[in-house]
Scaffold this motif. Structure first.
Motif, PDB file in Angstrom:
ATOM      1  N   VAL A  66       0.858  -1.191   0.000  1.00  0.00           N
ATOM      2  CA  VAL A  66       0.000   0.000   0.000  1.00  0.00           C
ATOM      3  C   VAL A  66       0.890   1.235   0.000  1.00  0.00           C
ATOM      4  O   VAL A  66       1.799   1.359   0.829  1.00  0.00           O
ATOM      5  N   GLY A  67       0.624   2.163  -0.923  1.00  0.00           N
ATOM      6  CA  GLY A  67       1.373   3.410  -0.998  1.00  0.00           C
ATOM      7  C   GLY A  67       0.528   4.587  -0.543  1.00  0.00           C
ATOM      8  O   GLY A  67      -0.659   4.678  -0.887  1.00  0.00           O
ATOM      9  N   ARG A  68       1.142   5.480   0.236  1.00  0.00           N
ATOM     10  CA  ARG A  68       0.436   6.654   0.756  1.00  0.00           C
ATOM     11  C   ARG A  68       1.412   7.819   0.892  1.00  0.00           C
ATOM     12  O   ARG A  68       2.628   7.649   0.782  1.00  0.00           O
ATOM     13  N   TYR A  69       0.847   8.991   1.166  1.00  0.00           N
ATOM     14  CA  TYR A  69       1.648  10.164   1.486  1.00  0.00           C
ATOM     15  C   TYR A  69       1.420  10.556   2.941  1.00  0.00           C
ATOM     16  O   TYR A  69       0.316  10.417   3.465  1.00  0.00           O
ATOM     17  N   VAL A  70       2.471  11.046   3.575  1.00  0.00           N
ATOM     18  CA  VAL A  70       2.360  11.603   4.915  1.00  0.00           C
ATOM     19  C   VAL A  70       2.968  13.005   4.889  1.00  0.00           C
ATOM     20  O   VAL A  70       4.018  13.225   4.280  1.00  0.00           O
ATOM     21  N   ASN A  71       2.275  13.947   5.496  1.00  0.00           N
ATOM     22  CA  ASN A  71       2.771  15.310   5.591  1.00  0.00           C
ATOM     23  C   ASN A  71       3.386  15.510   6.972  1.00  0.00           C
ATOM     24  O   ASN A  71       2.752  15.237   7.996  1.00  0.00           O
ATOM     25  N   LEU A  72       4.602  15.981   6.984  1.00  0.00           N
ATOM     26  CA  LEU A  72       5.294  16.186   8.251  1.00  0.00           C
ATOM     27  C   LEU A  72       6.244  17.371   8.127  1.00  0.00           C
ATOM     28  O   LEU A  72       6.487  17.877   7.034  1.00  0.00           O
ATOM     29  N   ARG A  73       6.762  17.780   9.269  1.00  0.00           N
ATOM     30  CA  ARG A  73       7.733  18.880   9.294  1.00  0.00           C
ATOM     31  C   ARG A  73       9.060  18.327   9.771  1.00  0.00           C
ATOM     32  O   ARG A  73       9.137  17.632  10.777  1.00  0.00           O
ATOM     33  N   SER A  74      10.115  18.635   9.035  1.00  0.00           N
ATOM     34  CA  SER A  74      11.437  18.130   9.372  1.00  0.00           C
ATOM     35  C   SER A  74      12.482  19.193   9.043  1.00  0.00           C
ATOM     36  O   SER A  74      12.414  19.827   7.985  1.00  0.00           O
ATOM     37  N   SER A  75      13.394  19.394   9.951  1.00  0.00           N
ATOM     38  CA  SER A  75      14.445  20.414   9.785  1.00  0.00           C
ATOM     39  C   SER A  75      13.854  21.778   9.451  1.00  0.00           C
ATOM     40  O   SER A  75      14.403  22.536   8.635  1.00  0.00           O
ATOM     41  N   GLY A  76      12.706  22.077  10.058  1.00  0.00           N
ATOM     42  CA  GLY A  76      12.076  23.379   9.885  1.00  0.00           C
ATOM     43  C   GLY A  76      11.341  23.580   8.576  1.00  0.00           C
ATOM     44  O   GLY A  76      10.947  24.708   8.253  1.00  0.00           O
TER      45      GLY A  76
ATOM     46  N   ARG B 112       6.177  16.555   2.106  1.00  0.00           N
ATOM     47  CA  ARG B 112       5.154  15.595   1.698  1.00  0.00           C
ATOM     48  C   ARG B 112       5.887  14.343   1.224  1.00  0.00           C
ATOM     49  O   ARG B 112       6.493  14.336   0.162  1.00  0.00           O
ATOM     50  N   ILE B 113       5.837  13.313   2.054  1.00  0.00           N
ATOM     51  CA  ILE B 113       6.678  12.138   1.854  1.00  0.00           C
ATOM     52  C   ILE B 113       5.843  10.951   1.380  1.00  0.00           C
ATOM     53  O   ILE B 113       4.824  10.612   1.991  1.00  0.00           O
ATOM     54  N   TYR B 114       6.308  10.322   0.321  1.00  0.00           N
ATOM     55  CA  TYR B 114       5.667   9.110  -0.169  1.00  0.00           C
ATOM     56  C   TYR B 114       6.300   7.892   0.488  1.00  0.00           C
ATOM     57  O   TYR B 114       7.531   7.791   0.596  1.00  0.00           O
ATOM     58  N   PHE B 115       5.448   6.947   0.909  1.00  0.00           N
ATOM     59  CA  PHE B 115       5.972   5.709   1.465  1.00  0.00           C
ATOM     60  C   PHE B 115       5.072   4.541   1.065  1.00  0.00           C
ATOM     61  O   PHE B 115       3.897   4.716   0.733  1.00  0.00           O
ATOM     62  N   GLU B 116       5.649   3.363   1.090  1.00  0.00           N
ATOM     63  CA  GLU B 116       4.909   2.125   0.850  1.00  0.00           C
ATOM     64  C   GLU B 116       5.128   1.204   2.031  1.00  0.00           C
ATOM     65  O   GLU B 116       6.192   1.226   2.655  1.00  0.00           O
ATOM     66  N   GLU B 117       4.104   0.397   2.323  1.00  0.00           N
ATOM     67  CA  GLU B 117       4.261  -0.550   3.423  1.00  0.00           C
ATOM     68  C   GLU B 117       3.471  -1.817   3.155  1.00  0.00           C
ATOM     69  O   GLU B 117       2.528  -1.844   2.367  1.00  0.00           O
ATOM     70  N   ALA B 118       3.893  -2.852   3.855  1.00  0.00           N
ATOM     71  CA  ALA B 118       3.212  -4.145   3.783  1.00  0.00           C
ATOM     72  C   ALA B 118       3.559  -4.925   5.039  1.00  0.00           C
ATOM     73  O   ALA B 118       4.630  -4.752   5.616  1.00  0.00           O
ATOM     74  N   GLY B 119       2.636  -5.777   5.468  1.00  0.00           N
ATOM     75  CA  GLY B 119       2.897  -6.660   6.591  1.00  0.00           C
ATOM     76  C   GLY B 119       2.558  -6.050   7.928  1.00  0.00           C
ATOM     77  O   GLY B 119       2.079  -4.923   8.038  1.00  0.00           O
ATOM     78  N   SER B 120       2.840  -6.815   8.971  1.00  0.00           N
ATOM     79  CA  SER B 120       2.595  -6.374  10.337  1.00  0.00           C
ATOM     80  C   SER B 120       3.606  -7.035  11.259  1.00  0.00           C
ATOM     81  O   SER B 120       4.192  -8.075  10.923  1.00  0.00           O
TER      82      SER B 120
ATOM     83  N   ALA C  62       9.045   1.408   3.286  1.00  0.00           N
ATOM     84  CA  ALA C  62      10.096   2.031   2.482  1.00  0.00           C
ATOM     85  C   ALA C  62       9.577   3.383   2.001  1.00  0.00           C
ATOM     86  O   ALA C  62       8.434   3.491   1.558  1.00  0.00           O
ATOM     87  N   PHE C  63      10.408   4.423   2.101  1.00  0.00           N
ATOM     88  CA  PHE C  63       9.937   5.759   1.706  1.00  0.00           C
ATOM     89  C   PHE C  63      10.948   6.440   0.805  1.00  0.00           C
ATOM     90  O   PHE C  63      12.123   6.077   0.764  1.00  0.00           O
ATOM     91  N   ASP C  64      10.440   7.433   0.068  1.00  0.00           N
ATOM     92  CA  ASP C  64      11.274   8.260  -0.800  1.00  0.00           C
ATOM     93  C   ASP C  64      11.713   9.502  -0.027  1.00  0.00           C
ATOM     94  O   ASP C  64      10.865  10.254   0.474  1.00  0.00           O
TER      95      ASP C  64
END
Length: 304
Positions: free
Chosen positions: A15-25, A29-37, A71-73
């Protein structure tokens, strides 16, 4: 169209999604994919590339059945855009910014004590993560990583008379083993051909210029954060000797050389790389869950 001509839809569990976060000021908008638990396994791509390098790991049910694989870009890479105002600056990745984005992403995705696996520049970055934040990281697995790597920061890819979309992937492809399947080697080349202008060079600034852990390996507490280092025997950017020096300089570090593989093990020859990875994951899963998972160790698996 007859039924025999109808293409079969095969959906992956990734599953691929985007997460919005603040880093180094800065807002990212970071893209990441994940699978499993299960316990978190956070994957960091190589310089100038993106998280597609980990697609085989993300699609391996033997791994995702026991781990939450993410895994993220990085910003400026793959499907993650550069931050606002990127056109006003020269892209040069620093250790501070790199450590920050990994920690901020892990926090945004509610990862507790993740195992962080990184390759090439990220194979060295995980050592800096362990040195600075051993209390936050469960373990690190560095692929093609060392305390110091020289010679990768070059200006030639910025020249207007050089086609970086062909020269950079061709230059990096020499780091792969001839035994690795051609289809996989071509895939590594293809991912590198799509990097943004100057991004590979900017990444290697961190790799060859900014980070130098020589003489500081003792600052990494492997009782708090386990360290594993693996490097392919065909790697001539970060050689097995470079990695051996790192292992010798970090008390408690484990690992060694991988036969018949090069600089991009998880992408250029995943089935072979998996035989080196599984014993490490089995050990880490047992530590995290208290369960002995002999089933993770394949018959004939080689211990690093």
């Amino acid at each position: 169209m007859s039924s025999t001509d109808t293409p079969v839809a095969g959906f992956e569990d990734v599953v691929g999604r985007y997460v919005n976060l603040r880093s180094s000021g800065r807002d990212q908008r970071i893209y990441f994919e994940e699978a499993g638990s299960g316990p978190a396994l956070l994957c960091l791509h190589t310089a100038g590339a993106d998280s597609r390098q980990f697609r085989h790991l993300l699609n391996d049910p033997e791994i995702t059945g026991r781990f939450r694989v993410v895994a993220f870009d990085l910003p400026w890479h793959g499907r993650s855009f550069p931050p606002e105002g990127w056109w006003e600056e020269e892209y040069l990745l620093t250790a501070d910014a790199y450590v920050a984005i990994v920690r901020d992403l892990a926090a945004a995705l509610n990862m507790e004590q993740p195992t962080v696996i990184g390759c090439s520049m990220a194979g060295s970055l995980v050592l800096e993560l362990a040195r600075r934040h051993a209390d936050e990281i469960g373990a690190v697995i560095g692929l093609s990583g060392a305390l110091k790597v020289n010679g990768r920061f070059q200006d030639w890819s910025l020249r207007p008379d050089v086609n970086a979309q062909q020269s950079v992937p061709t230059w990096t492809s020499s780091l792969m083993a001839p035994q690795s399947p051609e289809v996989s080697r071509r895939e590594v080349w293809w991912i590198y051909s799509q990097g943004g202008p100057g991004i590979y060079r900017g990444d290697t600034y961190f790799y060859s210029q900014d980070l130098d852990l020589r003489g500081r390996g003792h600052e990494i507490d492997t009782t708090a954060c386990k360290v594993y280092l693996l490097t392919g025997e065909y790697d001539h950017a970060c050689t097995p000797a470079d990695t051996a020096d790192a292992i010798a300089g970090i008390p408690g570090a484990k690992g060694g050389a991988m036969k018949d593989i090069g600089h991009f093990p998880m992408a250029e020859n995943y089935p072979l790389f998996k035989t080196y990875l599984l014993p490490i994951l089995a050990e880490l899963h047992a530590d995290a869950t208290g369960n002995d998972l002999d089933s993770l160790a394949l018959e004939g698996t080689r211990n690093a």
